[in-house]
Motif scaffolding. Structure first.
Motif, PDB file in Angstrom:
ATOM      1  N   GLY A 147      16.654   8.626 -29.801  1.00  9.05           N
ATOM      2  CA  GLY A 147      17.794   9.241 -30.897  1.00  9.05           C
ATOM      3  C   GLY A 147      18.269  10.556 -30.017  1.00  9.05           C
ATOM      4  N   SER A 148      19.168  11.268 -30.427  1.00  9.68           N
ATOM      5  CA  SER A 148      20.190  12.851 -29.966  1.00  9.68           C
ATOM      6  C   SER A 148      19.461  13.844 -30.041  1.00  9.68           C
ATOM      7  CB  SER A 148      20.787  12.724 -29.495  1.00  9.68           C
ATOM      8  OG  SER A 148      21.586  11.737 -30.406  1.00  9.68           O
ATOM      9  N   CYS A 176      18.554  17.151 -44.357  1.00 13.12           N
ATOM     10  CA  CYS A 176      18.164  15.203 -43.673  1.00 13.12           C
ATOM     11  C   CYS A 176      19.160  15.321 -44.694  1.00 13.12           C
ATOM     12  CB  CYS A 176      17.052  14.920 -43.824  1.00 13.12           C
ATOM     13  SG  CYS A 176      16.550  13.383 -43.637  1.00 13.12           S
ATOM     14  N   THR A 222      21.074  19.470 -34.476  1.00 10.16           N
ATOM     15  CA  THR A 222      21.669  18.324 -35.326  1.00 10.16           C
ATOM     16  C   THR A 222      20.146  17.077 -34.394  1.00 10.16           C
ATOM     17  OG1 THR A 222      24.145  18.430 -35.687  1.00 10.16           O
ATOM     18  CG2 THR A 222      23.033  16.345 -35.275  1.00 10.16           C
ATOM     19  N   ARG A 255      22.343  10.734 -44.473  1.00 15.92           N
ATOM     20  CA  ARG A 255      21.565   9.666 -43.252  1.00 15.92           C
ATOM     21  C   ARG A 255      23.203   9.235 -42.650  1.00 15.92           C
ATOM     22  NH1 ARG A 255      20.540   3.773 -44.580  1.00 15.92           N
ATOM     23  NH2 ARG A 255      21.117   2.561 -42.470  1.00 15.92           N
ATOM     24  N   ILE A 256      23.688   8.734 -41.707  1.00 21.47           N
ATOM     25  CA  ILE A 256      24.456   8.841 -40.717  1.00 21.47           C
ATOM     26  C   ILE A 256      24.238   7.249 -40.244  1.00 21.47           C
ATOM     27  CG2 ILE A 256      26.520   9.046 -39.587  1.00 21.47           C
ATOM     28  CD1 ILE A 256      26.056  11.370 -41.783  1.00 21.47           C
ATOM     29  N   TRP A 294      21.169   6.144 -38.353  1.00 28.13           N
ATOM     30  CA  TRP A 294      20.656   7.139 -38.295  1.00 28.13           C
ATOM     31  C   TRP A 294      20.181   7.503 -39.398  1.00 28.13           C
ATOM     32  CZ3 TRP A 294      19.983   6.979 -33.299  1.00 28.13           C
ATOM     33  CH2 TRP A 294      21.347   5.985 -31.897  1.00 28.13           C
ATOM     34  N   ARG A 303      19.006  13.530 -34.429  1.00 26.87           N
ATOM     35  CA  ARG A 303      19.486  11.980 -34.779  1.00 26.87           C
ATOM     36  C   ARG A 303      18.664  11.288 -34.410  1.00 26.87           C
ATOM     37  NH1 ARG A 303      26.177  10.073 -35.207  1.00 26.87           N
ATOM     38  NH2 ARG A 303      26.507  11.634 -36.550  1.00 26.87           N
ATOM     39  N   GLN A 363      19.967  11.852 -39.954  1.00 28.75           N
ATOM     40  CA  GLN A 363      19.948  13.048 -39.430  1.00 28.75           C
ATOM     41  C   GLN A 363      19.561  14.199 -40.319  1.00 28.75           C
ATOM     42  OE1 GLN A 363      24.814  14.045 -37.831  1.00 28.75           O
ATOM     43  NE2 GLN A 363      25.069  15.429 -39.783  1.00 28.75           N
ATOM     44  N   TYR A 364      19.083  14.913 -39.279  1.00 29.06           N
ATOM     45  CA  TYR A 364      18.540  16.240 -39.207  1.00 29.06           C
ATOM     46  C   TYR A 364      19.287  17.152 -38.902  1.00 29.06           C
ATOM     47  CZ  TYR A 364      14.499  14.070 -40.485  1.00 29.06           C
ATOM     48  OH  TYR A 364      13.586  12.718 -40.703  1.00 29.06           O
ATOM     49  N   THR A 365      19.633  17.867 -39.170  1.00 26.40           N
ATOM     50  CA  THR A 365      20.458  19.852 -39.137  1.00 26.40           C
ATOM     51  C   THR A 365      19.648  20.877 -39.284  1.00 26.40           C
ATOM     52  OG1 THR A 365      21.976  19.706 -40.864  1.00 26.40           O
ATOM     53  CG2 THR A 365      22.731  18.479 -39.570  1.00 26.40           C
TER      54      THR A 365
END
Length: 384
Positions: free
Chosen positions: A360-361, A300, A376, A302-303, A306, A378, A308-310
């Motif tokens: 999100g995406s 987890c 990924t 921050r981008i 967003w 977001r 972001q979880y990967t």
């Protein structure tokens, strides 16, 4: 039941429809234009016949030319007669020419509308490959044909997806139902006993059917916008810890390491249960395709705006030609392998629908077969 009867629309023969259109729309349009032209001509004639002689009389008096009363009356009558005759001929010629142009225009519009009517009837009858050419009547008609063709294409794609989904759903149900039927028949014939092993097989098959029904219901609700979602500011670390904590037992039983890495605590706008479901689906998907001694890492960070979880694994990986379709319903990279692993082929579709419902995406990347995969997600940062 066809699409036409389902909507209460019976298209009828194409020749009948075209005949009705020609005698209906084109005739009414031509009649309306003729009435406008005739009304305009009569108005012009009446105004000219009433005002013309009076104006000519005034100008004649101002000219000061000496004429007897009889001569003056004769000149005025000659002018009025010439005016009305020439005006009548001119108006008749103008109306005739205008009616000719109107007739041509009506025919042109009728010929442009007929293909739309015929194509709409084909679409209503379930033939979604019907298309309408650009009639060349301007931007509005061009926009109409483009919109209609796009609608027909979209309906065709929806119908294709529906048929494929039903076929895949039937295929998915066939295996567990066949297993249940075979074991029940074996118990009835005395070939097998209703022991814990048999009950375990029956329970596994019924769980698979129940999971399939729940997945289909979830994806249908998501795509129809009927999901009950309540996004709230949430600590992103809590979502990671919740999903990882629920999955650790399954990972331990298979011998796969599950690692977490948290780099931000900025609140994310999310429905805890729904995003927890997304992360669980991704972790389960990674577990199915990662061999023992492999590793799955949930990160987890921050981008920009967003969170972001990967979910990255060291498993089987994905060939490039499959990446674009991985979130399609019932799509599998390896059908036999995924079915044996217990996947319904809907989990990633559900994850995509839930993430997009949050604004999100979700995406996937892989360097190729046997080189792992990274999913990924977001989600928007909560405004604080």
């Amino acid at each position: 039941m066809t699409a036409a009867t389902a909507t209460g629309f019976e298209p009828g023969p194409a020749s009948t429809r075209t005949g009705r259109l020609r005698s209906g729309f084109a005739g009414r349009l031509l009649l309306a234009q003729a009435l406008v032209l005739v009304a305009g001509a009569l108005t012009t004639w009446l105004v000219a016949s009433a005002a013309g002689p009076s104006i000519f009389h005034d100008h004649l008096e101002r000219a000061g030319v000496g004429h007897t009363t009889s001569e003056t009356r004769h000149v005025e009558e000659a002018f009025a007669s010439a005016l009305l005759v020439s005006l009548s001929v001119a108006l008749l010629a103008a109306v005739t020419a205008a009616l000719g142009v109107s007739w041509y225009f009506s025919r042109r519009v009728q010929r442009s509308i007929s293909p739309v009517t015929a194509a709409a009837s084909q679409v209503a009858a379930g033939r979604y490959d019907a298309r309408v050419p650009d009639p060349g009547l301007g931007g509005e008609f061009a926009s109409l044909t483009r919109t209609f063709n796009a609608l027909a294409e979209r309906l065709g794609a929806v119908e294709t997806t529906r048929r494929k989904m039903l076929a895949d759903l039937a295929h998915e149900m066939r295996t567990p139902l066949a297993t249940i039927d075979a074991h029940l028949e074996a118990v009835e014939d005395g070939v097998r006993e209703l022991d814990e092993t048999t009950l375990g097989v029956l329970r596994a098959s019924t769980r698979r059917l129940r999971r399939l029904a729940e997945d289909v219901s979830a994806i249908s609700h998501a795509e129809e916008g009927r999901l009950d979602i309540d996004p709230q500011p949430v600590d992103p670390a809590s979502l990671v810890e919740g999903a990882a904590g629920a999955a650790r037992g399954r990972y331990a039983s298979k011998g796969v390491r599950l690692e977490t890495s948290i780099h931000t605590h900025d609140p994310v706008l999310a429905d805890t249960d729904r995003i927890g479901q997304v992360l669980t689906n991704l972790l389960d998907n990674a577990l199915r395709h990662t061999p023992p001694e492999g590793t799955v890492t949930l990160t987890c960070s921050r981008i920009d705006r967003w969170v972001q979880y990967t979910v990255a694994d060291t498993g089987a990986g994905i060939a490039g030609e499959h990446l674009g379709r991985l979130f399609d319903r019932f799509y599998r990279v390896d059908t036999a392998r995924d079915r044996n692993h217990g996947g319904s082929g809907i989990g990633l579709s559900i994850a995509k629908a839930l993430v997009e419902a949050h604004g999100g995406s979700i995406s996937v990347d892989s360097s190729g077969v046997d080189r792992g995969a990274t999913f990924t997600v977001r989600l928007p940062v909560a405004n604080t």
